[in-house]
Scaffold this motif. Structure first.
Motif, PDB file in Angstrom:
ATOM      1  N   LEU A   8      -1.048  52.120  26.536  1.00  0.00           N
ATOM      2  CA  LEU A   8      -1.371  51.814  27.919  1.00  0.00           C
ATOM      3  C   LEU A   8      -0.675  50.541  28.363  1.00  0.00           C
ATOM      4  O   LEU A   8      -0.584  49.570  27.626  1.00  0.00           O
ATOM      5  CB  LEU A   8      -2.883  51.632  28.081  1.00  0.00           C
ATOM      6  CG  LEU A   8      -3.741  52.881  27.882  1.00  0.00           C
ATOM      7  CD1 LEU A   8      -5.207  52.502  28.063  1.00  0.00           C
ATOM      8  CD2 LEU A   8      -3.360  53.949  28.877  1.00  0.00           C
ATOM      9  N   SER A   9      -0.174  50.537  29.563  1.00  0.00           N
ATOM     10  CA  SER A   9       0.439  49.345  30.126  1.00  0.00           C
ATOM     11  C   SER A   9      -0.623  48.570  30.888  1.00  0.00           C
ATOM     12  O   SER A   9      -1.738  49.048  31.120  1.00  0.00           O
ATOM     13  CB  SER A   9       1.571  49.728  31.084  1.00  0.00           C
ATOM     14  OG  SER A   9       1.046  50.420  32.199  1.00  0.00           O
ATOM     15  N   CYS A  20     -12.817  47.296  30.335  1.00  0.00           N
ATOM     16  CA  CYS A  20     -13.577  47.264  29.085  1.00  0.00           C
ATOM     17  C   CYS A  20     -15.039  47.592  29.340  1.00  0.00           C
ATOM     18  O   CYS A  20     -15.638  48.404  28.635  1.00  0.00           O
ATOM     19  CB  CYS A  20     -13.443  45.896  28.432  1.00  0.00           C
ATOM     20  SG  CYS A  20     -14.521  45.655  27.006  1.00  0.00           S
ATOM     21  N   GLU A  21     -15.620  46.986  30.343  1.00  0.00           N
ATOM     22  CA  GLU A  21     -17.028  47.232  30.637  1.00  0.00           C
ATOM     23  C   GLU A  21     -17.251  48.682  31.045  1.00  0.00           C
ATOM     24  O   GLU A  21     -18.223  49.314  30.631  1.00  0.00           O
ATOM     25  CB  GLU A  21     -17.505  46.291  31.759  1.00  0.00           C
ATOM     26  CG  GLU A  21     -18.983  46.428  32.094  1.00  0.00           C
ATOM     27  CD  GLU A  21     -19.872  46.151  30.905  1.00  0.00           C
ATOM     28  OE1 GLU A  21     -20.962  46.748  30.839  1.00  0.00           O
ATOM     29  OE2 GLU A  21     -19.488  45.346  30.035  1.00  0.00           O
ATOM     30  N   GLY A  22     -16.316  49.211  31.827  1.00  0.00           N
ATOM     31  CA  GLY A  22     -16.418  50.611  32.215  1.00  0.00           C
ATOM     32  C   GLY A  22     -16.334  51.538  31.014  1.00  0.00           C
ATOM     33  O   GLY A  22     -17.057  52.539  30.937  1.00  0.00           O
ATOM     34  N   THR A  23     -15.489  51.188  30.082  1.00  0.00           N
ATOM     35  CA  THR A  23     -15.361  51.988  28.868  1.00  0.00           C
ATOM     36  C   THR A  23     -16.644  51.960  28.062  1.00  0.00           C
ATOM     37  O   THR A  23     -17.116  52.990  27.578  1.00  0.00           O
ATOM     38  CB  THR A  23     -14.193  51.467  28.004  1.00  0.00           C
ATOM     39  OG1 THR A  23     -12.965  51.699  28.695  1.00  0.00           O
ATOM     40  CG2 THR A  23     -14.142  52.167  26.658  1.00  0.00           C
ATOM     41  N   ARG A  24     -17.221  50.785  27.909  1.00  0.00           N
ATOM     42  CA  ARG A  24     -18.466  50.677  27.144  1.00  0.00           C
ATOM     43  C   ARG A  24     -19.594  51.471  27.805  1.00  0.00           C
ATOM     44  O   ARG A  24     -20.401  52.093  27.121  1.00  0.00           O
ATOM     45  CB  ARG A  24     -18.864  49.201  26.981  1.00  0.00           C
ATOM     46  CG  ARG A  24     -17.989  48.457  25.987  1.00  0.00           C
ATOM     47  CD  ARG A  24     -18.480  47.037  25.786  1.00  0.00           C
ATOM     48  NE  ARG A  24     -17.677  46.340  24.791  1.00  0.00           N
ATOM     49  CZ  ARG A  24     -17.931  46.352  23.487  1.00  0.00           C
ATOM     50  NH1 ARG A  24     -18.951  47.042  23.028  1.00  0.00           N
ATOM     51  NH2 ARG A  24     -17.169  45.685  22.649  1.00  0.00           N
ATOM     52  N   GLN A  25     -19.663  51.458  29.121  1.00  0.00           N
ATOM     53  CA  GLN A  25     -20.704  52.208  29.806  1.00  0.00           C
ATOM     54  C   GLN A  25     -20.476  53.710  29.652  1.00  0.00           C
ATOM     55  O   GLN A  25     -21.406  54.465  29.386  1.00  0.00           O
ATOM     56  CB  GLN A  25     -20.733  51.819  31.284  1.00  0.00           C
ATOM     57  CG  GLN A  25     -21.211  50.401  31.532  1.00  0.00           C
ATOM     58  CD  GLN A  25     -21.143  50.020  32.996  1.00  0.00           C
ATOM     59  OE1 GLN A  25     -20.729  50.816  33.842  1.00  0.00           O
ATOM     60  NE2 GLN A  25     -21.547  48.793  33.311  1.00  0.00           N
ATOM     61  N   ASP A  80      -9.803  54.929  25.949  1.00  0.00           N
ATOM     62  CA  ASP A  80     -10.985  54.064  25.853  1.00  0.00           C
ATOM     63  C   ASP A  80     -10.790  53.013  24.768  1.00  0.00           C
ATOM     64  O   ASP A  80     -11.147  51.842  24.940  1.00  0.00           O
ATOM     65  CB  ASP A  80     -12.229  54.895  25.536  1.00  0.00           C
ATOM     66  CG  ASP A  80     -12.548  55.900  26.630  1.00  0.00           C
ATOM     67  OD1 ASP A  80     -12.545  55.513  27.806  1.00  0.00           O
ATOM     68  OD2 ASP A  80     -12.791  57.074  26.298  1.00  0.00           O
ATOM     69  N   TYR A  81     -10.258  53.432  23.649  1.00  0.00           N
ATOM     70  CA  TYR A  81     -10.014  52.525  22.523  1.00  0.00           C
ATOM     71  C   TYR A  81      -9.094  51.379  22.932  1.00  0.00           C
ATOM     72  O   TYR A  81      -9.358  50.208  22.640  1.00  0.00           O
ATOM     73  CB  TYR A  81      -9.415  53.323  21.372  1.00  0.00           C
ATOM     74  CG  TYR A  81      -8.918  52.509  20.200  1.00  0.00           C
ATOM     75  CD1 TYR A  81      -9.782  52.090  19.191  1.00  0.00           C
ATOM     76  CD2 TYR A  81      -7.571  52.170  20.089  1.00  0.00           C
ATOM     77  CE1 TYR A  81      -9.325  51.357  18.109  1.00  0.00           C
ATOM     78  CE2 TYR A  81      -7.102  51.438  19.010  1.00  0.00           C
ATOM     79  CZ  TYR A  81      -7.977  51.031  18.029  1.00  0.00           C
ATOM     80  OH  TYR A  81      -7.516  50.304  16.967  1.00  0.00           O
ATOM     81  N   LEU A  82      -8.011  51.710  23.615  1.00  0.00           N
ATOM     82  CA  LEU A  82      -7.042  50.692  24.002  1.00  0.00           C
ATOM     83  C   LEU A  82      -7.562  49.775  25.099  1.00  0.00           C
ATOM     84  O   LEU A  82      -7.064  48.663  25.271  1.00  0.00           O
ATOM     85  CB  LEU A  82      -5.740  51.364  24.464  1.00  0.00           C
ATOM     86  CG  LEU A  82      -4.950  52.099  23.386  1.00  0.00           C
ATOM     87  CD1 LEU A  82      -3.763  52.840  24.007  1.00  0.00           C
ATOM     88  CD2 LEU A  82      -4.454  51.125  22.320  1.00  0.00           C
ATOM     89  N   ILE A  97     -16.675  55.380  18.564  1.00  0.00           N
ATOM     90  CA  ILE A  97     -16.104  54.056  18.324  1.00  0.00           C
ATOM     91  C   ILE A  97     -17.034  53.258  17.406  1.00  0.00           C
ATOM     92  O   ILE A  97     -18.236  53.145  17.664  1.00  0.00           O
ATOM     93  CB  ILE A  97     -15.884  53.299  19.644  1.00  0.00           C
ATOM     94  CG1 ILE A  97     -14.797  54.000  20.472  1.00  0.00           C
ATOM     95  CG2 ILE A  97     -15.482  51.846  19.379  1.00  0.00           C
ATOM     96  CD1 ILE A  97     -14.561  53.380  21.835  1.00  0.00           C
ATOM     97  N   TYR A  98     -16.451  52.699  16.334  1.00  0.00           N
ATOM     98  CA  TYR A  98     -17.216  51.940  15.346  1.00  0.00           C
ATOM     99  C   TYR A  98     -16.758  50.482  15.340  1.00  0.00           C
ATOM    100  O   TYR A  98     -15.565  50.195  15.257  1.00  0.00           O
ATOM    101  CB  TYR A  98     -17.012  52.516  13.949  1.00  0.00           C
ATOM    102  CG  TYR A  98     -17.538  53.916  13.760  1.00  0.00           C
ATOM    103  CD1 TYR A  98     -18.848  54.148  13.345  1.00  0.00           C
ATOM    104  CD2 TYR A  98     -16.718  55.013  13.998  1.00  0.00           C
ATOM    105  CE1 TYR A  98     -19.331  55.428  13.173  1.00  0.00           C
ATOM    106  CE2 TYR A  98     -17.196  56.308  13.833  1.00  0.00           C
ATOM    107  CZ  TYR A  98     -18.500  56.504  13.423  1.00  0.00           C
ATOM    108  OH  TYR A  98     -18.965  57.781  13.263  1.00  0.00           O
ATOM    109  N   ASP A  99     -17.733  49.575  15.385  1.00  0.00           N
ATOM    110  CA  ASP A  99     -17.426  48.156  15.226  1.00  0.00           C
ATOM    111  C   ASP A  99     -16.998  47.872  13.791  1.00  0.00           C
ATOM    112  O   ASP A  99     -17.504  48.474  12.846  1.00  0.00           O
ATOM    113  CB  ASP A  99     -18.643  47.295  15.551  1.00  0.00           C
ATOM    114  CG  ASP A  99     -18.885  47.181  17.043  1.00  0.00           C
ATOM    115  OD1 ASP A  99     -20.055  47.247  17.439  1.00  0.00           O
ATOM    116  OD2 ASP A  99     -17.920  47.042  17.806  1.00  0.00           O
TER     117      ASP A  99
END
Length: 258
Positions: A8-9, A20-25, A80-82, A97-99
């Motif tokens: 992703l650019s 990032c916040e949108g991805t987490r939600q 989402d990962y990126l 996704i794993y911490d």
């Protein structure tokens, strides 16, 4: 070229913080912390049977069977990962996704030493392969649902190097166990690496002072070594070896600081 092969650019991600916040939600249901490592709980134990006082490594076929029954189908993707920040580190496996906890200095010592041994062997023998150390993204299944970061890997098909990451299975993977990733490394990743086509998988267990070596093409269970042993590298037919007695002698003092 598939769309997920291109990183992703900045234009793609827009505002990093809001993305990032949108991805987490969006991925909240498929965002696992340390507890997520229990996903295949029993498959996490490399020793489940005992015969004449000697532990027997769990069969790969058993792990594969449990993986088939309990496999997660998360909705998170490479995009989402990126979109997530580099710290803390995470991995994406089957859309979940794993911490990953920050590495311990003992962990880092093993990783650095193993990497140097592999790198020196390849350089001395003018081999066609390359050794890499984490963090390096590996799109293990050649899709947008799984991105792992092995501690150390050897890659012989250098055509798999694409856009700064590895697209496909390495030939050899080494994971150094830590409390936050131990079960995942010993269960879920055994299945994932086997199915993806990894030829050899090492699990270094600093706490129990042992090394499990899976040569997936040769046997259904791991060969078990201690820290007094010299471990041959199977993909090189034993021409490359790792002297764990020497490594342990050098880092023994670290155990006294824990």
């Amino acid at each position: 070229m598939e769309k997920w092969e291109k990183p992703l650019s900045e234009a793609d991600t827009g505002n990093k913080e809001s993305t990032c916040e949108g991805t987490r939600q969006r991925c909240a249901e498929y965002f696992a912390g340390e507890a997520g490592a229990d996903m295949i709980a029993e498959a996490a134990e490399e020793y489940v049977l005992s015969k004449k006082g000697e532990p027997i490594a769990r069969l790969v076929s058993d792990v594969l069977a449990e993986y088939a029954m309990t496999r997660q189908h998360g909705k998170c993707t490479l995009k989402d990962y990126l979109a997530l920040p580099d710290d803390p580190r995470v991995e994406l496996i089957d859309g979940v996704i794993y911490d990953m906890a920050g590495p311990h200095y003992l962990h880092q010592s093993f990783v650095g030493t193993i990497y140097r041994i592999f790198e020196n062997f390849i350089e001395d023998n003018h081999g066609p392969c390359e050794a890499f150390v984490s963090p390096l993204d590996v799109q293990l299944d050649c899709d947008d649902k799984t991105v792992v970061q092995p501690d150390v890997l050897i890659l012989c098909d250098l055509k798999k190097l694409r856009n700064g990451h590895v697209f496909g299975a390495p030939d050899l993977v080494v994971e150094v166990l830590s409390p936050s990733t131990s079960k995942r490394d010993q269960g879920l990743k055994v299945a994932k690496y086997k199915l993806a086509g990894v030829r050899e998988y090492w699990l270094i267990d600093p706490r129990r002072k042992r090394v499990l070596v899976y040569e997936f093409e040769k046997r259904d269970s791991a060969k078990i070594y201690g820290f007094a042993d010299t471990v041959p590298v199977g993909i090189y037919d034993g021409a490359c070896t790792v002297d764990f007695a020497r490594i342990y002698d050098r880092i023994r003092f670290m155990y006294e600081t824990i």
